[in-house]
Design a protein around this motif. Structure first.
Motif, PDB file in Angstrom:
ATOM      1  N   LEU A  97      -6.590 -21.697  -5.474  1.00  0.00           N
ATOM      2  CA  LEU A  97      -6.961 -20.437  -4.867  1.00  0.00           C
ATOM      3  C   LEU A  97      -7.913 -20.713  -3.789  1.00  0.00           C
ATOM      4  CD1 LEU A  97      -7.458 -17.201  -5.176  1.00  0.00           C
ATOM      5  CD2 LEU A  97      -9.273 -17.798  -6.831  1.00  0.00           C
ATOM      6  N   ARG A  98      -7.641 -19.988  -2.557  1.00  0.00           N
ATOM      7  CA  ARG A  98      -8.423 -20.178  -1.368  1.00  0.00           C
ATOM      8  C   ARG A  98      -9.302 -18.695  -1.151  1.00  0.00           C
ATOM      9  NH1 ARG A  98      -7.327 -23.207   3.935  1.00  0.00           N
ATOM     10  NH2 ARG A  98      -7.781 -24.826   2.761  1.00  0.00           N
ATOM     11  N   ILE A  99     -10.696 -18.778  -1.342  1.00  0.00           N
ATOM     12  CA  ILE A  99     -11.168 -17.474  -0.907  1.00  0.00           C
ATOM     13  C   ILE A  99     -11.927 -17.680   0.433  1.00  0.00           C
ATOM     14  CG2 ILE A  99     -13.275 -16.264  -1.616  1.00  0.00           C
ATOM     15  CD1 ILE A  99     -11.148 -16.362  -3.767  1.00  0.00           C
ATOM     16  N   LYS A 100     -11.562 -16.576   1.195  1.00  0.00           N
ATOM     17  CA  LYS A 100     -12.002 -16.679   2.922  1.00  0.00           C
ATOM     18  C   LYS A 100     -13.375 -15.837   2.953  1.00  0.00           C
ATOM     19  CE  LYS A 100      -7.429 -16.922   4.363  1.00  0.00           C
ATOM     20  NZ  LYS A 100      -6.154 -16.567   5.438  1.00  0.00           N
ATOM     21  N   THR A 101     -14.399 -16.498   3.674  1.00  0.00           N
ATOM     22  CA  THR A 101     -15.657 -15.738   3.640  1.00  0.00           C
ATOM     23  C   THR A 101     -16.102 -15.760   5.072  1.00  0.00           C
ATOM     24  OG1 THR A 101     -16.651 -17.873   3.514  1.00  0.00           O
ATOM     25  CG2 THR A 101     -16.109 -16.807   1.285  1.00  0.00           C
ATOM     26  N   VAL A 102     -17.103 -14.849   4.995  1.00  0.00           N
ATOM     27  CA  VAL A 102     -18.183 -14.721   6.387  1.00  0.00           C
ATOM     28  C   VAL A 102     -19.396 -14.482   5.920  1.00  0.00           C
ATOM     29  CG1 VAL A 102     -18.469 -13.452   8.527  1.00  0.00           C
ATOM     30  CG2 VAL A 102     -16.180 -13.831   7.996  1.00  0.00           C
ATOM     31  N   GLY A 103     -20.377 -15.250   6.570  1.00  0.00           N
ATOM     32  CA  GLY A 103     -21.768 -14.864   6.097  1.00  0.00           C
ATOM     33  C   GLY A 103     -22.296 -13.947   7.043  1.00  0.00           C
ATOM     34  N   ARG A 104     -23.018 -12.934   6.192  1.00  0.00           N
ATOM     35  CA  ARG A 104     -23.569 -11.678   6.841  1.00  0.00           C
ATOM     36  C   ARG A 104     -25.035 -11.716   7.012  1.00  0.00           C
ATOM     37  NH1 ARG A 104     -19.348 -10.268   9.920  1.00  0.00           N
ATOM     38  NH2 ARG A 104     -17.735  -9.716   8.692  1.00  0.00           N
ATOM     39  N   GLU A 105     -25.676 -12.517   6.213  1.00  0.00           N
ATOM     40  CA  GLU A 105     -27.138 -12.449   6.342  1.00  0.00           C
ATOM     41  C   GLU A 105     -27.732 -13.719   6.157  1.00  0.00           C
ATOM     42  OE1 GLU A 105     -30.254 -10.249   3.526  1.00  0.00           O
ATOM     43  OE2 GLU A 105     -28.677  -8.849   4.201  1.00  0.00           O
ATOM     44  N   HIS A 106     -28.696 -14.173   6.645  1.00  0.00           N
ATOM     45  CA  HIS A 106     -29.535 -15.436   6.422  1.00  0.00           C
ATOM     46  C   HIS A 106     -30.153 -15.438   5.155  1.00  0.00           C
ATOM     47  CE1 HIS A 106     -31.732 -18.889   7.801  1.00  0.00           C
ATOM     48  NE2 HIS A 106     -32.746 -18.512   7.067  1.00  0.00           N
ATOM     49  N   HIS A 107     -29.460 -16.428   4.485  1.00  0.00           N
ATOM     50  CA  HIS A 107     -30.017 -16.584   2.857  1.00  0.00           C
ATOM     51  C   HIS A 107     -29.782 -17.747   2.162  1.00  0.00           C
ATOM     52  CE1 HIS A 107     -25.896 -15.263   2.186  1.00  0.00           C
ATOM     53  NE2 HIS A 107     -25.970 -15.628   1.061  1.00  0.00           N
ATOM     54  N   THR A 108     -30.226 -18.270   1.009  1.00  0.00           N
ATOM     55  CA  THR A 108     -29.719 -19.248   0.265  1.00  0.00           C
ATOM     56  C   THR A 108     -29.838 -18.613  -0.955  1.00  0.00           C
ATOM     57  OG1 THR A 108     -31.373 -20.746   1.492  1.00  0.00           O
ATOM     58  CG2 THR A 108     -30.657 -21.412  -0.694  1.00  0.00           C
ATOM     59  N   ASP A 109     -28.485 -19.238  -1.729  1.00  0.00           N
ATOM     60  CA  ASP A 109     -28.154 -18.772  -2.977  1.00  0.00           C
ATOM     61  C   ASP A 109     -27.184 -19.814  -3.636  1.00  0.00           C
ATOM     62  OD1 ASP A 109     -27.528 -17.154  -5.300  1.00  0.00           O
ATOM     63  OD2 ASP A 109     -27.831 -15.393  -4.012  1.00  0.00           O
ATOM     64  N   THR A 110     -26.664 -19.501  -4.662  1.00  0.00           N
ATOM     65  CA  THR A 110     -25.483 -20.458  -5.206  1.00  0.00           C
ATOM     66  C   THR A 110     -24.244 -19.632  -5.536  1.00  0.00           C
ATOM     67  OG1 THR A 110     -26.081 -19.772  -7.589  1.00  0.00           O
ATOM     68  CG2 THR A 110     -27.332 -21.648  -7.005  1.00  0.00           C
ATOM     69  N   LEU A 111     -23.238 -20.496  -5.220  1.00  0.00           N
ATOM     70  CA  LEU A 111     -21.891 -20.022  -5.512  1.00  0.00           C
ATOM     71  C   LEU A 111     -21.374 -20.568  -6.570  1.00  0.00           C
ATOM     72  CD1 LEU A 111     -19.355 -18.525  -3.833  1.00  0.00           C
ATOM     73  CD2 LEU A 111     -18.882 -20.844  -2.906  1.00  0.00           C
ATOM     74  N   ASP A 112     -21.012 -19.639  -7.639  1.00  0.00           N
ATOM     75  CA  ASP A 112     -20.709 -20.141  -9.005  1.00  0.00           C
ATOM     76  C   ASP A 112     -19.233 -19.433  -9.188  1.00  0.00           C
ATOM     77  OD1 ASP A 112     -23.235 -21.456 -10.075  1.00  0.00           O
ATOM     78  OD2 ASP A 112     -23.696 -19.239  -9.453  1.00  0.00           O
TER      79      ASP A 112
END
Length: 161
Positions: A124-139
């Motif tokens: 599975l390939r998920i395509k993304t775009v970052g919209r806001e400056h931030h730090t988080d986790t991808l789970d």
């Protein structure tokens, strides 16, 4: 000379690091690999420039002793900050979810695919775009018949110029 040696060491470390987030959780092996647009920092964080396209590959393999046909995958992230622009993968059907923390992001299921013991589900390939400056986790949580497996990685989106 010291700068050149430090640079060479940094290049060697980045070349030898494993970019994937991987977990074996009982019934399944779950692996996330950064694809287009994502970079793995020496700290282990994934990094992406905001506004640029990126992609994450997700691989799930059946490690149980039974056939699995009811795979359900939850990809948890803040959708207002990291936008999903699409997905690819044979047999996959995905939809956006907005809700409580841990439920937001994207949910996916395989339609009509049965994985026998030891077999991998289609990638599975998920395509993304970052919209806001931030730090988080991808789970990523892979679930079937009450069993769950998880892989996660910290990430940072940077919008600075």
């Amino acid at each position: 000379m010291k700068h050149v040696l430090g640079l060479a060491a940094a290049l060697l470390l980045s070349a030898s690091s494993v970019p994937a987030a991987h977990a074996d959780g009982g019934w399944a092996s779950v692996e996330m690999t950064p694809a287009e647009g994502w970079k793995v920092l020496p700290t282990g964080y994934w990094y992406m420039r905001g506004g640029w396209p990126g992609a994450v590959d997700i691989a799930v393999a059946n490690r149980s002793g039974k056939d699995v046909g009811d795979l359900y995958v939850r990809i948890s992230f803040p959708p207002d900050k990291l936008e999903v622009t699409g997905y690819e993968g044979d047999y996959w059907r995905c939809w956006d979810v907005a809700g409580q923390p841990g439920a937001e992001g994207m949910h996916c299921t395989t339609d009509g695919f049965l994985a026998v013991p030891g077999e991998a589900f289609p990638k599975l390939r998920i395509k993304t775009v970052g919209r806001e400056h931030h730090t988080d986790t991808l789970d990523v949580y892979a679930e079937t018949s009450g069993d769950s497996a998880h892989a996660g990685v910290p990430y940072r989106i940077d919008l600075s110029t």
